[in-house]
Design a protein around this motif. Structure first.
Motif, PDB file in Angstrom:
ATOM      1  N   ALA A  22       5.487   6.763  -8.805  1.00  0.00           N
ATOM      2  CA  ALA A  22       4.690   6.455  -7.608  1.00  0.00           C
ATOM      3  C   ALA A  22       3.212   6.802  -7.780  1.00  0.00           C
ATOM      4  N   ASP A  23       2.913   8.000  -8.246  1.00  0.00           N
ATOM      5  CA  ASP A  23       1.507   8.421  -8.352  1.00  0.00           C
ATOM      6  C   ASP A  23       0.732   7.579  -9.357  1.00  0.00           C
ATOM      7  N   THR A  24       1.319   7.322 -10.511  1.00  0.00           N
ATOM      8  CA  THR A  24       0.627   6.528 -11.524  1.00  0.00           C
ATOM      9  C   THR A  24       0.516   5.063 -11.103  1.00  0.00           C
ATOM     10  N   THR A  25       1.505   4.581 -10.340  1.00  0.00           N
ATOM     11  CA  THR A  25       1.427   3.218  -9.816  1.00  0.00           C
ATOM     12  C   THR A  25       0.284   3.096  -8.813  1.00  0.00           C
ATOM     13  N   ILE A  26       0.180   4.057  -7.915  1.00  0.00           N
ATOM     14  CA  ILE A  26      -0.922   4.048  -6.937  1.00  0.00           C
ATOM     15  C   ILE A  26      -2.265   4.111  -7.650  1.00  0.00           C
ATOM     16  N   ASP A  27      -2.359   4.943  -8.678  1.00  0.00           N
ATOM     17  CA  ASP A  27      -3.593   5.053  -9.461  1.00  0.00           C
ATOM     18  C   ASP A  27      -3.948   3.706 -10.103  1.00  0.00           C
ATOM     19  N   SER A  28      -2.962   3.028 -10.670  1.00  0.00           N
ATOM     20  CA  SER A  28      -3.183   1.723 -11.290  1.00  0.00           C
ATOM     21  C   SER A  28      -3.627   0.690 -10.253  1.00  0.00           C
ATOM     22  N   ILE A  29      -3.037   0.749  -9.077  1.00  0.00           N
ATOM     23  CA  ILE A  29      -3.418  -0.174  -7.994  1.00  0.00           C
ATOM     24  C   ILE A  29      -4.868   0.054  -7.603  1.00  0.00           C
ATOM     25  N   ARG A  30      -5.227   1.295  -7.389  1.00  0.00           N
ATOM     26  CA  ARG A  30      -6.584   1.627  -6.931  1.00  0.00           C
ATOM     27  C   ARG A  30      -7.648   1.345  -7.985  1.00  0.00           C
ATOM     28  N   THR A  53       1.343   0.837   1.028  1.00  0.00           N
ATOM     29  CA  THR A  53       0.041   0.902   1.696  1.00  0.00           C
ATOM     30  C   THR A  53      -1.090   0.660   0.705  1.00  0.00           C
ATOM     31  N   ALA A  54      -1.021   1.324  -0.454  1.00  0.00           N
ATOM     32  CA  ALA A  54      -2.049   1.133  -1.488  1.00  0.00           C
ATOM     33  C   ALA A  54      -2.057  -0.314  -1.973  1.00  0.00           C
ATOM     34  N   ALA A  55      -0.875  -0.887  -2.181  1.00  0.00           N
ATOM     35  CA  ALA A  55      -0.788  -2.281  -2.642  1.00  0.00           C
ATOM     36  C   ALA A  55      -1.352  -3.248  -1.599  1.00  0.00           C
ATOM     37  N   ASP A  56      -1.046  -3.009  -0.345  1.00  0.00           N
ATOM     38  CA  ASP A  56      -1.567  -3.871   0.726  1.00  0.00           C
ATOM     39  C   ASP A  56      -3.089  -3.790   0.810  1.00  0.00           C
ATOM     40  N   GLU A  57      -3.631  -2.586   0.679  1.00  0.00           N
ATOM     41  CA  GLU A  57      -5.077  -2.394   0.751  1.00  0.00           C
ATOM     42  C   GLU A  57      -5.800  -3.122  -0.379  1.00  0.00           C
ATOM     43  N   CYS A  58      -5.151  -3.217  -1.530  1.00  0.00           N
ATOM     44  CA  CYS A  58      -5.783  -3.828  -2.707  1.00  0.00           C
ATOM     45  C   CYS A  58      -5.240  -5.224  -3.020  1.00  0.00           C
ATOM     46  N   ASN A  59      -4.472  -5.775  -2.097  1.00  0.00           N
ATOM     47  CA  ASN A  59      -3.902  -7.123  -2.245  1.00  0.00           C
ATOM     48  C   ASN A  59      -3.097  -7.311  -3.522  1.00  0.00           C
ATOM     49  N   VAL A  60      -2.225  -6.351  -3.823  1.00  0.00           N
ATOM     50  CA  VAL A  60      -1.325  -6.440  -4.967  1.00  0.00           C
ATOM     51  C   VAL A  60       0.060  -6.782  -4.423  1.00  0.00           C
TER      52      VAL A  60
END
Length: 110
Positions: A22-30, A53-60
């Motif tokens: 989860a943490d590394t995925t969020i980092d990759s998204i951001r 939430t992170a994916a939605d914010e970054c349109n992933v």
């Protein structure tokens, strides 16, 4: 292994283009590296919410595949419930395979 999705995830991992956890995925998204986020069908809802939430914010785009964390772990050698690919080609093929398996029906977002 006859499972095309899990086989492709293994190839993606060996190519160094699969990020797990989860943490590394969020980092990759951001960092705008993530091309597709994939959830195991038994990934915890509380952890899924922060990644979603992170994916939605970054349109992933996010998909949930019909595989458990244990099944994914068997294929990758590491149990994980969420992953992202940082390669467009892998992302496109994984998306196609997951959507075809689910009959074109995407799983619900949180």
């Amino acid at each position: 292994m006859n499972d095309r999705i899990l086989s492709l995830l293994g190839i993606c991992k060996r190519a160094g283009k699969l990020i797990t956890g989860a943490d590394t995925t969020i980092d990759s998204i951001r960092k705008s590296k993530a091309k597709l986020v994939i959830f195991a069908n038994d990934f915890s809802k509380s952890s899924k919410k922060s990644v979603q939430t992170a994916a939605d914010e970054c349109n992933v785009k996010t998909l949930t595949m019909n595989r458990s964390k244990e099944e994914i772990g068997f294929a990758l050698g590491k149990i994980c419930g969420v992953m992202t690919t940082e390669d467009k080609g892998f992302a496109d093929k994984l998306e196609q395979l997951i959507e075809n398996e689910s009959g074109g029906e995407l799983y619900d977002k949180i």
